[in-house]
Design an enzyme around this catalytic site. Structure first.
Site, PDB file in Angstrom:
ATOM      1  N   HIS A   1      -8.902   7.086   2.489  1.00 24.45           N
ATOM      2  CA  HIS A   1      -9.395   7.489   3.807  1.00 24.45           C
ATOM      3  C   HIS A   1     -10.639   8.234   3.599  1.00 24.45           C
ATOM      4  O   HIS A   1     -10.708   9.496   4.411  1.00 24.45           O
ATOM      5  CB  HIS A   1      -8.338   8.058   4.448  1.00 24.45           C
ATOM      6  CG  HIS A   1      -8.040   7.423   5.674  1.00 24.45           C
ATOM      7  ND1 HIS A   1      -8.513   7.959   7.050  1.00 24.45           N
ATOM      8  CD2 HIS A   1      -7.770   6.124   6.353  1.00 24.45           C
ATOM      9  CE1 HIS A   1      -8.105   7.378   8.032  1.00 24.45           C
ATOM     10  NE2 HIS A   1      -7.927   6.308   7.711  1.00 24.45           N
TER      11      HIS A   1
ATOM     12  N   GLU B   1      -4.221  -7.187   5.327  1.00 24.91           N
ATOM     13  CA  GLU B   1      -3.323  -6.166   5.724  1.00 24.91           C
ATOM     14  C   GLU B   1      -2.374  -6.513   6.805  1.00 24.91           C
ATOM     15  O   GLU B   1      -2.915  -7.039   7.913  1.00 24.91           O
ATOM     16  CB  GLU B   1      -4.108  -4.727   6.180  1.00 24.91           C
ATOM     17  CG  GLU B   1      -3.166  -3.557   6.693  1.00 24.91           C
ATOM     18  CD  GLU B   1      -4.063  -2.327   6.924  1.00 24.91           C
ATOM     19  OE1 GLU B   1      -5.376  -2.439   7.174  1.00 24.91           O
ATOM     20  OE2 GLU B   1      -3.485  -1.480   6.892  1.00 24.91           O
TER      21      GLU B   1
ATOM     22  N   ARG C   1     -13.711  -4.771   4.281  1.00 26.11           N
ATOM     23  CA  ARG C   1     -12.504  -4.435   5.146  1.00 26.11           C
ATOM     24  C   ARG C   1     -12.883  -4.796   6.565  1.00 26.11           C
ATOM     25  O   ARG C   1     -11.959  -4.645   7.385  1.00 26.11           O
ATOM     26  CB  ARG C   1     -12.182  -3.029   4.880  1.00 26.11           C
ATOM     27  CG  ARG C   1     -11.394  -2.784   3.657  1.00 26.11           C
ATOM     28  CD  ARG C   1     -10.165  -2.877   3.700  1.00 26.11           C
ATOM     29  NE  ARG C   1      -9.398  -1.985   4.535  1.00 26.11           N
ATOM     30  CZ  ARG C   1      -8.409  -2.467   4.965  1.00 26.11           C
ATOM     31  NH1 ARG C   1      -7.605  -3.504   4.887  1.00 26.11           N
ATOM     32  NH2 ARG C   1      -7.560  -1.490   5.691  1.00 26.11           N
TER      33      ARG C   1
ATOM     34  N   ARG D   1       0.870  -1.236  -0.122  1.00 23.58           N
ATOM     35  CA  ARG D   1      -0.194   0.050   0.114  1.00 23.58           C
ATOM     36  C   ARG D   1       0.999   1.196   0.161  1.00 23.58           C
ATOM     37  O   ARG D   1       1.609   1.400   0.870  1.00 23.58           O
ATOM     38  CB  ARG D   1      -0.954  -0.069   1.126  1.00 23.58           C
ATOM     39  CG  ARG D   1      -2.001   1.035   1.274  1.00 23.58           C
ATOM     40  CD  ARG D   1      -2.619   0.933   2.714  1.00 23.58           C
ATOM     41  NE  ARG D   1      -1.885   2.233   3.485  1.00 23.58           N
ATOM     42  CZ  ARG D   1      -2.455   2.880   4.434  1.00 23.58           C
ATOM     43  NH1 ARG D   1      -3.625   2.491   4.844  1.00 23.58           N
ATOM     44  NH2 ARG D   1      -1.636   3.575   5.218  1.00 23.58           N
TER      45      ARG D   1
ATOM     46  N   TRP E   1     -11.577  12.657   8.396  1.00 19.55           N
ATOM     47  CA  TRP E   1     -10.227  12.143   8.510  1.00 19.55           C
ATOM     48  C   TRP E   1      -9.759  10.987   7.797  1.00 19.55           C
ATOM     49  O   TRP E   1     -10.326  10.126   7.502  1.00 19.55           O
ATOM     50  CB  TRP E   1      -9.728  12.210  10.147  1.00 19.55           C
ATOM     51  CG  TRP E   1      -8.224  11.796   9.877  1.00 19.55           C
ATOM     52  CD1 TRP E   1      -7.104  12.577   9.713  1.00 19.55           C
ATOM     53  CD2 TRP E   1      -7.836  10.578  10.538  1.00 19.55           C
ATOM     54  NE1 TRP E   1      -6.139  11.792   9.892  1.00 19.55           N
ATOM     55  CE2 TRP E   1      -6.229  10.432  10.224  1.00 19.55           C
ATOM     56  CE3 TRP E   1      -8.233   9.331  10.723  1.00 19.55           C
ATOM     57  CZ2 TRP E   1      -5.561   9.535  10.485  1.00 19.55           C
ATOM     58  CZ3 TRP E   1      -7.330   8.026  11.093  1.00 19.55           C
ATOM     59  CH2 TRP E   1      -6.044   8.261  10.891  1.00 19.55           C
TER      60      TRP E   1
ATOM     61  N   GLU F   1     -13.559  -0.406   6.675  1.00 23.20           N
ATOM     62  CA  GLU F   1     -12.976  -0.820   7.948  1.00 23.20           C
ATOM     63  C   GLU F   1     -13.445  -0.053   9.217  1.00 23.20           C
ATOM     64  O   GLU F   1     -13.245  -0.461  10.213  1.00 23.20           O
ATOM     65  CB  GLU F   1     -11.393  -0.007   7.910  1.00 23.20           C
ATOM     66  CG  GLU F   1     -11.435   1.491   7.870  1.00 23.20           C
ATOM     67  CD  GLU F   1      -9.797   1.838   7.589  1.00 23.20           C
ATOM     68  OE1 GLU F   1      -9.109   0.974   7.102  1.00 23.20           O
ATOM     69  OE2 GLU F   1      -9.497   2.922   8.107  1.00 23.20           O
TER      70      GLU F   1
ATOM     71  N   TYR G   1      -3.060  11.557   4.330  1.00 20.00           N
ATOM     72  CA  TYR G   1      -3.426  10.388   5.110  1.00 20.00           C
ATOM     73  C   TYR G   1      -2.039   9.488   5.165  1.00 20.00           C
ATOM     74  O   TYR G   1      -1.483   9.053   4.280  1.00 20.00           O
ATOM     75  CB  TYR G   1      -4.694   9.918   5.001  1.00 20.00           C
ATOM     76  CG  TYR G   1      -4.695   8.351   5.605  1.00 20.00           C
ATOM     77  CD1 TYR G   1      -4.805   8.354   6.986  1.00 20.00           C
ATOM     78  CD2 TYR G   1      -4.241   7.610   4.675  1.00 20.00           C
ATOM     79  CE1 TYR G   1      -4.693   7.062   7.472  1.00 20.00           C
ATOM     80  CE2 TYR G   1      -4.346   5.889   5.169  1.00 20.00           C
ATOM     81  CZ  TYR G   1      -4.621   5.682   6.462  1.00 20.00           C
ATOM     82  OH  TYR G   1      -4.354   4.646   7.088  1.00 20.00           O
TER      83      TYR G   1
ATOM     84  N   GLU H   1      -8.890   1.815  -1.772  1.00 19.91           N
ATOM     85  CA  GLU H   1      -9.750   2.031  -0.480  1.00 19.91           C
ATOM     86  C   GLU H   1     -10.501   3.219  -0.046  1.00 19.91           C
ATOM     87  O   GLU H   1      -9.894   4.195   0.030  1.00 19.91           O
ATOM     88  CB  GLU H   1      -8.686   1.504   0.738  1.00 19.91           C
ATOM     89  CG  GLU H   1      -9.428   1.187   2.062  1.00 19.91           C
ATOM     90  CD  GLU H   1      -8.302   1.090   3.336  1.00 19.91           C
ATOM     91  OE1 GLU H   1      -7.277   0.453   2.934  1.00 19.91           O
ATOM     92  OE2 GLU H   1      -8.360   1.159   3.927  1.00 19.91           O
TER      93      GLU H   1
ATOM     94  N   ASP I   1      -5.102   3.996  -0.121  1.00 21.74           N
ATOM     95  CA  ASP I   1      -6.016   4.424   0.809  1.00 21.74           C
ATOM     96  C   ASP I   1      -6.286   5.696   0.547  1.00 21.74           C
ATOM     97  O   ASP I   1      -5.630   6.696   1.032  1.00 21.74           O
ATOM     98  CB  ASP I   1      -5.737   3.853   2.145  1.00 21.74           C
ATOM     99  CG  ASP I   1      -6.948   3.933   3.067  1.00 21.74           C
ATOM    100  OD1 ASP I   1      -8.007   4.553   2.794  1.00 21.74           O
ATOM    101  OD2 ASP I   1      -6.704   3.421   4.284  1.00 21.74           O
TER     102      ASP I   1
HETATM  103  O1  EZ4 Z   1      -6.818   4.868   9.707  1.00 20.83           O
HETATM  104  O2  EZ4 Z   1      -6.709   1.960  11.747  1.00 20.83           O
HETATM  105  O3  EZ4 Z   1      -6.349   1.103   6.037  1.00 20.83           O
HETATM  106  N1  EZ4 Z   1      -6.036   1.359   7.352  1.00 20.83           N
HETATM  107  C1  EZ4 Z   1      -6.396   2.648   7.777  1.00 20.83           C
HETATM  108  C2  EZ4 Z   1      -5.787   2.667   9.347  1.00 20.83           C
HETATM  109  C3  EZ4 Z   1      -6.735   3.615  10.180  1.00 20.83           C
HETATM  110  C4  EZ4 Z   1      -6.548   3.266  11.605  1.00 20.83           C
HETATM  111  C5  EZ4 Z   1      -7.532   3.744  12.451  1.00 20.83           C
HETATM  112  O4  EZ4 Z   1      -7.601   3.642  13.857  1.00 20.83           O
HETATM  113  O5  EZ4 Z   1      -7.086   3.370   7.290  1.00 20.83           O
HETATM  114  O6  EZ4 Z   1      -4.700   3.185   9.377  1.00 20.83           O
HETATM  115 CO    CO Z   2      -7.859   2.346   5.644  1.00 19.04          CO
END
Ligand code: EZ4
Ligand code: CO
Length: 402
Positions: free
Chosen positions: A212, A339, A283, A147, A402, A262, A159, A236, A210
């Protein structure tokens, strides 16, 4: 067989973990991971004050009934805190059952479907040069999938990227730090990152990224389309998908595979995504998604729609979750990838693990149960420290995802 006692162990070897330990009248105990990053004490309190008193005296073998008791039987269903508690109880009960039968957990989940578990590593660079360097480092370690997250010129905090060259750890001590973000700069830059990474590493390395939750649906569609030539393994969390229907837009515009969930905690977060085939990987991890009992159902449901698993495995999930996930991934047919963000060495003072990384894959040994143990004396040497995830703002100050 009866549950005689249970306790919650909160510790912080490098970062916070919450572990549920359930004891039985047969001398066997089970472990479950109850860690919810930045909200650890809410789960610990819910377990201690409300769940444990109701667990005592129950037969730990009745896993499905106990799951229903703490899901259906609690009027206020779902939500991250209560589902993390249900997950920890469920994991500990499966651990107990497998230990009682003196067999590794995967044996109770259908036996072996594969010999080893494909995992992906993290390569984070403050800039593109560092991202290339760090990807090379993971490839040298043997990873077949990486990743890649990269700093964006002009963006305060991309991020997953650190500026101090230490491994990225989700959460920082104290109150939530505030970060600054700019989606348009990110969208302009990130295709260049993957262009470069492909150029350096060729076509066969699996690449993941990701987002995010930081794009709107139409921005995510543009990103997925522009990244298409680089053949990502997955993109992701392209959007914050409280609105599952919004993922349709991405599918209409690109063939980039999508991984989501996630932050999800039940099948009801996934129904549209799965039945409309809007995603490729689920996820939702065992520790937040209702444990083994619920994820077995979600994974089976996903399998009928050609969707595979790709469980969350950041360092804020404890070694108990990782080991349980390896068992789960070993047993199911529609496993995709896992992961793997290795825990720092100090975590090993507290958690004794039974898995091993070799040449891009994880394997687990045949010790009974999940196979992870906790050293409670060591745990007591690492007391809880408040740590929180960041809060994110756009460059004009607007509060953002975030
Ligand atoms: O931000 O687990 O894909 N992984 C992620 C992680 C999350 C954290 C949050 O607690 O997006 O790094
Ligand atoms: Co993630």
């Amino acid at each position: 067989m009866k549950i005689t006692d249970a306790r919650v162990i909160v510790c912080s070897p490098g970062r916070n973990f919450v572990t549920l330990k359930i004891f039985t009248d047969q001398g066997i105990y089970g472990l479950g991971d109850a860690t919810l990053n930045g909200m650890e004490k809410s789960v610990a309190t819910y377990l201690t004050e409300y769940c444990i008193p109701a667990l005592i005296g129950k037969d730990p073998g009745n896993i499905e009934d106990i799951w229903q008791y703490f899901y259906r039987g609690v009027y206020w269903r779902r939500g991250a805190v209560s589902m993390t508690a249900v997950s920890a109880i469920d994991m500990a009960l499966w651990d107990i059952k497998a230990k009682l039968l003196d067999t590794p957990l995967y044996n109770l989940l259908g036996g072996r479907s594969r010999d080893r578990i494909l995992v992906y590593a993290h390569a984070n660079g403050a800039n593109l040069g560092e991202a290339v360097e760090n990807t090379a480092r993971e490839v040298e370690k043997g990873f077949k999938a990486v990743r890649v997250q990269c700093g964006i010129p002009g963006v305060g905090n991309a991020y997953g990227v650190v500026t101090d060259k230490k491994p990225y750890e989700p959460a920082k001590r104290g109150l939530p730090p505030e970060e600054i973000w700019d989606t348009s700069l990110y969208l302009n830059y990130i295709p260049k990152v993957f262009g470069k990474i492909r150029e350096v590493f060729g076509n066969d390395l699996h690449l993941l990224h990701d987002v995010h939750h930081r794009c709107t649906p139409i921005e995510a569609a543009r990103l997925a389309k522009e990244l298409e030539p680089f053949h990502l393994f997955w993109l992701e969390d392209p959007v914050a998908c409280e609105l599952q229907e919004s993922l349709r837009l991405i599918r209409q515009h690109s063939t980039t595979p999508v991984a989501v969930g996630e932050v999800f905690n039940s099948v009801f977060d996934y129904t549209t995504l799965i039945t409309e085939q809007l995603i490729d990987y689920i996820r939702m991890p065992l520790s937040h998604g209702g444990g083994i009992t619920h994820l077995q159902k979600v994974a089976a449901f996903a399998s009928f729609y050609h969707i595979a698993t790709g469980f969350h495995g950041a360092t804020d999930l404890s070694p108990v979750t990782l080991a349980a996930a390896i068992h789960f991934n070993t047993a199911i047919n529609n496993f995709g990838i896992q992961e793997y963000m290795p825990h720092s060495e100090v975590v090993g003072d507290v958690f004794k693990t039974n898995y091993k990384f070799e040449n891009g894959f994880l394997t687990i040994d045949d010790s009974p149960g999940i196979g992870v143990d906790i050293d409670e004396k060591a745990a007591a040497r690492y007391p809880y420290i408040t740590a929180r995830l960041p809060v994110n703002r756009k460059s004009d100050g607007t509060l953002f995802n975030w």
